[in-house]
Scaffold this motif. Structure first.
Motif, short mmCIF file in Angstrom:
data_model
loop_
_atom_site.label_atom_id
_atom_site.label_comp_id
_atom_site.label_asym_id
_atom_site.label_seq_id
_atom_site.Cartn_x
_atom_site.Cartn_y
_atom_site.Cartn_z
N THR A 12 6.09 -22.22 -6.34
CA THR A 12 7.34 -22.83 -5.88
C THR A 12 8.10 -21.80 -5.04
O THR A 12 7.72 -20.62 -5.00
N THR A 13 9.16 -22.25 -4.42
CA THR A 13 9.98 -21.34 -3.62
C THR A 13 10.56 -20.23 -4.51
O THR A 13 10.59 -19.07 -4.11
N GLU A 14 10.95 -20.60 -5.71
CA GLU A 14 11.52 -19.62 -6.63
C GLU A 14 10.47 -18.57 -7.01
O GLU A 14 10.75 -17.37 -7.06
N GLU A 15 9.25 -19.03 -7.30
CA GLU A 15 8.17 -18.11 -7.67
C GLU A 15 7.80 -17.20 -6.50
O GLU A 15 7.58 -15.99 -6.70
N ALA A 17 9.80 -16.26 -4.13
CA ALA A 17 10.89 -15.30 -4.01
C ALA A 17 10.73 -14.17 -5.02
O ALA A 17 10.95 -13.00 -4.70
N ASP A 18 10.34 -14.52 -6.26
CA ASP A 18 10.11 -13.49 -7.28
C ASP A 18 8.95 -12.58 -6.90
O ASP A 18 9.03 -11.35 -7.06
N PRO A 23 15.62 -12.92 -2.17
CA PRO A 23 16.40 -14.07 -2.64
C PRO A 23 15.79 -15.38 -2.15
O PRO A 23 15.11 -15.43 -1.12
N ILE A 24 16.04 -16.46 -2.88
CA ILE A 24 15.52 -17.78 -2.52
C ILE A 24 16.03 -18.20 -1.14
O ILE A 24 15.30 -18.77 -0.34
N SER A 25 17.29 -17.86 -0.87
CA SER A 25 17.87 -18.23 0.43
C SER A 25 17.11 -17.58 1.59
O SER A 25 16.98 -18.18 2.66
N ILE A 27 13.86 -16.90 1.60
CA ILE A 27 12.60 -17.67 1.76
C ILE A 27 12.88 -18.94 2.54
O ILE A 27 12.13 -19.32 3.44
N ARG A 28 13.99 -19.60 2.22
CA ARG A 28 14.35 -20.83 2.95
C ARG A 28 14.63 -20.52 4.42
O ARG A 28 14.26 -21.31 5.30
N ARG A 47 8.15 -31.17 -2.97
CA ARG A 47 8.59 -29.78 -3.00
C ARG A 47 7.55 -28.90 -2.34
O ARG A 47 6.36 -29.18 -2.39
#
Length: 157
Positions: A12-15, A17-18, A23-25, A27-28, A47
């Motif tokens: 996912t985007t969160e993963e 980013a980790d 930060p997630i922003s 990646i976006r 997603r």
């Protein structure tokens, strides 16, 4: 015969980013820049789902963008070209070919314009005709009223 099917990891985007330590922003933001040049990442159930190859692409982007002289647009374009996500250069079309390809469009545009003009004239004739009919009806109503007034006045005397 037994076939082994391996599912490629989907992050996912969160993963992502980790994994990248961003930060997630960010990646976006990177996704938006990739989208500008026509690169889309896989979606699952609405997603974004990043593969291992996508993780590699983002790692490379992070590394390229870390250089002080590199802008994000340049870095995204460089990474996209490196991983063959977009062609290096647009195909070279000769001027003669461009002119030849424009001629049918010009003819088509003239045909469309003449069609529009004809429809416009037809519509204008209809509107004028309707306006004349309305004027004639109003005149007939006024004459009818005049006759009724005359008759009323005549019989009242």
């Amino acid at each position: 015969m037994l076939r082994v099917i391996t599912a490629e990891a989907a992050y996912t985007t969160e993963e992502l980013a980790d994994i990248l330590g961003l930060p997630i922003s960010t990646i976006r933001k990177y996704n938006l820049h990739f989208a500008k040049i026509g690169v889309q990442f896989t979606k699952r159930q609405g997603r974004l789902a990043y593969t291992n190859d996508d993780v590699t692409i983002f790692h490379e982007l992070k590394r390229m963008y870390a250089h002080p002289e590199m802008t994000l647009d340049k870095a995204v374009l460089t990474v996209a070209k490196k991983f063959n996500l977009i062609p290096d250069t647009p195909p070279n079309i000769s001027t003669e070919t461009q002119i030849l390809s424009l001629e049918p469009r010009e003819v088509q545009m003239k045909e469309i314009q003449s069609y529009i003009d004809a429809k416009f004239e037809e519509r204008e004739r209809q509107l004028i005709s309707m306006a004349r009919e309305i004027r004639a009806l109003k005149k007939a109503q006024q004459q009818k009223r005049s006759l009724y007034r005359w008759l009323k006045n005549f019989f009242e005397k």
